[in-house]
Design a protein around this motif. Sequence first.
Motif, mmCIF file in Angstrom:
data_model
loop_
_atom_site.group_PDB
_atom_site.id
_atom_site.type_symbol
_atom_site.label_atom_id
_atom_site.label_comp_id
_atom_site.label_asym_id
_atom_site.label_seq_id
_atom_site.Cartn_x
_atom_site.Cartn_y
_atom_site.Cartn_z
ATOM 1 N N ALA A 30 -10.682 4.867 -32.914
ATOM 2 C CA ALA A 30 -9.654 4.205 -32.299
ATOM 3 C C ALA A 30 -8.142 2.991 -32.988
ATOM 4 O O ALA A 30 -7.116 3.592 -32.573
ATOM 5 C CB ALA A 30 -10.916 2.454 -31.553
ATOM 6 N N PRO A 31 -8.595 2.981 -34.110
ATOM 7 C CA PRO A 31 -7.533 2.430 -35.306
ATOM 8 C C PRO A 31 -6.407 3.303 -35.558
ATOM 9 O O PRO A 31 -5.387 2.738 -35.541
ATOM 10 C CB PRO A 31 -8.118 1.451 -36.595
ATOM 11 N N GLN A 32 -6.420 4.427 -35.499
ATOM 12 C CA GLN A 32 -5.752 6.283 -35.352
ATOM 13 C C GLN A 32 -5.028 6.393 -34.386
ATOM 14 O O GLN A 32 -3.730 6.601 -34.780
ATOM 15 C CB GLN A 32 -6.129 7.282 -36.479
ATOM 16 N N VAL A 33 -5.594 5.701 -33.492
ATOM 17 C CA VAL A 33 -4.616 6.842 -32.185
ATOM 18 C C VAL A 33 -4.067 5.423 -30.792
ATOM 19 O O VAL A 33 -4.779 4.424 -30.725
ATOM 20 C CB VAL A 33 -5.614 7.450 -31.694
ATOM 21 N N ARG A 34 -3.420 5.639 -30.068
ATOM 22 C CA ARG A 34 -3.507 5.059 -29.355
ATOM 23 C C ARG A 34 -3.758 5.047 -27.694
ATOM 24 O O ARG A 34 -3.522 5.391 -26.812
ATOM 25 C CB ARG A 34 -1.737 4.935 -28.872
ATOM 26 N N LEU A 35 -5.252 4.710 -28.157
ATOM 27 C CA LEU A 35 -5.753 5.376 -26.740
ATOM 28 C C LEU A 35 -7.111 4.507 -27.179
ATOM 29 O O LEU A 35 -7.691 3.437 -28.149
ATOM 30 C CB LEU A 35 -6.744 6.587 -27.370
ATOM 31 N N GLY A 36 -7.395 3.796 -26.419
ATOM 32 C CA GLY A 36 -8.305 2.618 -25.880
ATOM 33 C C GLY A 36 -10.045 2.836 -26.206
ATOM 34 O O GLY A 36 -10.277 3.928 -26.232
ATOM 35 N N ARG A 37 -10.131 1.992 -26.210
ATOM 36 C CA ARG A 37 -12.087 2.243 -26.559
ATOM 37 C C ARG A 37 -12.516 2.557 -25.975
ATOM 38 O O ARG A 37 -13.540 3.653 -25.197
ATOM 39 C CB ARG A 37 -12.837 1.065 -27.781
ATOM 40 N N ARG A 38 -12.565 2.008 -23.986
ATOM 41 C CA ARG A 38 -12.473 3.103 -23.140
ATOM 42 C C ARG A 38 -12.798 4.068 -22.436
ATOM 43 O O ARG A 38 -13.887 4.848 -22.157
ATOM 44 C CB ARG A 38 -11.934 1.515 -22.091
ATOM 45 N N THR A 39 -11.291 4.468 -23.365
ATOM 46 C CA THR A 39 -10.906 5.971 -23.246
ATOM 47 C C THR A 39 -11.897 6.755 -23.603
ATOM 48 O O THR A 39 -12.045 7.822 -23.413
ATOM 49 C CB THR A 39 -9.146 6.304 -23.353
ATOM 50 N N LEU A 40 -11.809 6.655 -24.919
ATOM 51 C CA LEU A 40 -13.064 7.149 -25.968
ATOM 52 C C LEU A 40 -13.902 7.202 -26.072
ATOM 53 O O LEU A 40 -15.217 8.231 -25.596
ATOM 54 C CB LEU A 40 -12.788 6.835 -27.431
ATOM 55 N N TRP A 41 -14.912 6.029 -25.033
ATOM 56 C CA TRP A 41 -16.291 6.409 -24.480
ATOM 57 C C TRP A 41 -16.248 6.949 -23.281
ATOM 58 O O TRP A 41 -17.299 8.283 -22.774
ATOM 59 C CB TRP A 41 -16.879 4.420 -24.270
ATOM 60 N N ALA A 42 -15.420 6.845 -22.577
ATOM 61 C CA ALA A 42 -14.923 8.092 -21.278
ATOM 62 C C ALA A 42 -15.419 9.773 -21.869
ATOM 63 O O ALA A 42 -15.840 10.290 -20.968
ATOM 64 C CB ALA A 42 -13.349 7.638 -21.176
ATOM 65 N N LEU A 77 -21.913 4.184 -22.391
ATOM 66 C CA LEU A 77 -21.171 5.442 -21.782
ATOM 67 C C LEU A 77 -21.046 5.079 -20.599
ATOM 68 O O LEU A 77 -20.567 4.740 -19.727
ATOM 69 C CB LEU A 77 -22.484 6.587 -21.738
ATOM 70 N N THR A 78 -19.895 5.478 -20.054
ATOM 71 C CA THR A 78 -18.901 5.154 -18.850
ATOM 72 C C THR A 78 -19.118 4.956 -17.423
ATOM 73 O O THR A 78 -18.556 5.172 -16.322
ATOM 74 C CB THR A 78 -17.377 5.326 -18.912
ATOM 75 N N SER A 79 -19.965 6.274 -17.283
ATOM 76 C CA SER A 79 -20.789 6.581 -15.758
ATOM 77 C C SER A 79 -22.787 7.239 -15.911
ATOM 78 O O SER A 79 -21.907 8.177 -17.383
ATOM 79 C CB SER A 79 -19.868 7.292 -15.153
ATOM 80 N N GLY A 80 -22.489 7.854 -15.041
ATOM 81 C CA GLY A 80 -23.498 9.040 -15.044
ATOM 82 C C GLY A 80 -23.442 9.738 -15.129
ATOM 83 O O GLY A 80 -21.293 9.773 -14.500
ATOM 84 N N SER A 81 -23.918 10.887 -15.064
ATOM 85 C CA SER A 81 -23.360 12.270 -14.559
ATOM 86 C C SER A 81 -22.218 12.611 -13.125
ATOM 87 O O SER A 81 -22.698 12.104 -12.353
ATOM 88 C CB SER A 81 -23.727 14.105 -14.627
ATOM 89 N N THR A 82 -21.288 13.387 -13.687
ATOM 90 C CA THR A 82 -20.166 12.829 -12.594
ATOM 91 C C THR A 82 -20.447 14.950 -11.827
ATOM 92 O O THR A 82 -19.284 15.359 -10.530
ATOM 93 C CB THR A 82 -18.766 12.681 -12.681
ATOM 94 N N MET A 83 -21.028 15.638 -12.211
ATOM 95 C CA MET A 83 -21.764 16.879 -11.496
ATOM 96 C C MET A 83 -21.419 17.052 -9.448
ATOM 97 O O MET A 83 -22.538 16.259 -9.536
ATOM 98 C CB MET A 83 -22.640 17.942 -12.015
ATOM 99 N N ARG A 84 -21.450 17.928 -9.365
ATOM 100 C CA ARG A 84 -22.116 18.199 -8.001
ATOM 101 C C ARG A 84 -20.741 19.272 -7.657
ATOM 102 O O ARG A 84 -20.283 20.633 -8.343
ATOM 103 C CB ARG A 84 -21.147 16.678 -7.438
#
Length: 271
Positions: free
Chosen positions: A178-190, A228-235
């Motif tokens: 996270a400190p090395q990139v311009r990506l938020g922690r929410r994006t990394l956990w997603a 984790l940001t969601s359950g499985s999104t498979m469908r």
Amino acid sequence: MTLDYSIRPAARSGHRTLPESLSVLNGRQDRVEVRYGLPAEPGWVTCGSVLATPDAFGRWRASLARWLRDQYDDAPDQTTAGYVMTWYLGVPAYVGALLFHHERRVPSLRPADLAFRTAYPRPHPGSVAVLSPAFACLPDDPAAGRPDVVVAPDDAALAAILRGRFIAHAKRFVDVYAPQVRLGRRTLWAAATDALDSALWQAGRCGGDAGAGALDAALVLEDGVKPLTSGSTMRTVDGEWTRRRESCCFHYLLERGEGACGTCPRVLPRR
């Protein structure tokens, strides 16, 4: 998530050791070479050493940037960050998913217990190695009585072990990256959520049953256990399995690329 699909029991591992299980799985899929033990060939690095080396991700992204410029005449900073994010998280996710789905075993996913080697010229992890003989399994596994084996009472408990071990590894990655990139922690956990969900899907597909992989994904991800940001999104769509990504790899930023991926959250509505 509710899946209209019949449950098929996972194949049991017989009297195989963990190295033997990995050898069998290596013959069932060709996405990544899976090995046991740290090979003597050059280029192998442990996940622990990558996380502990300040410029390791920077060098990896620089190598990727050279490949992207060769392919697309472009290498946006966010794209190299997104690719490496996805590739790294896929290492613990895929080896964990393969063993869980096919053998009902969960290896150690500690950074010190996993290694990988990047391919050439596209520097994705082409080979992965498990370094510890310890694993978790179900009570009917013949190895259940060994001192280095953790026994889970049922599938749900074993799924929780996989989820917990993956999250622990992903947290180390997020804290370092996270400190090395311009990506938020929410994006990394997603991205971590995507890695685990997709890996279980691929584990089912390489066994000829994407639906069984979807069932395991629903079991492991539950309803989106934090962080984790969601359950499985498979469908299923028109009878075919697909999923919606939680994160973006930023491939769409390449001017000569093909735009957003078909499963990108930028083009698919949340449900």
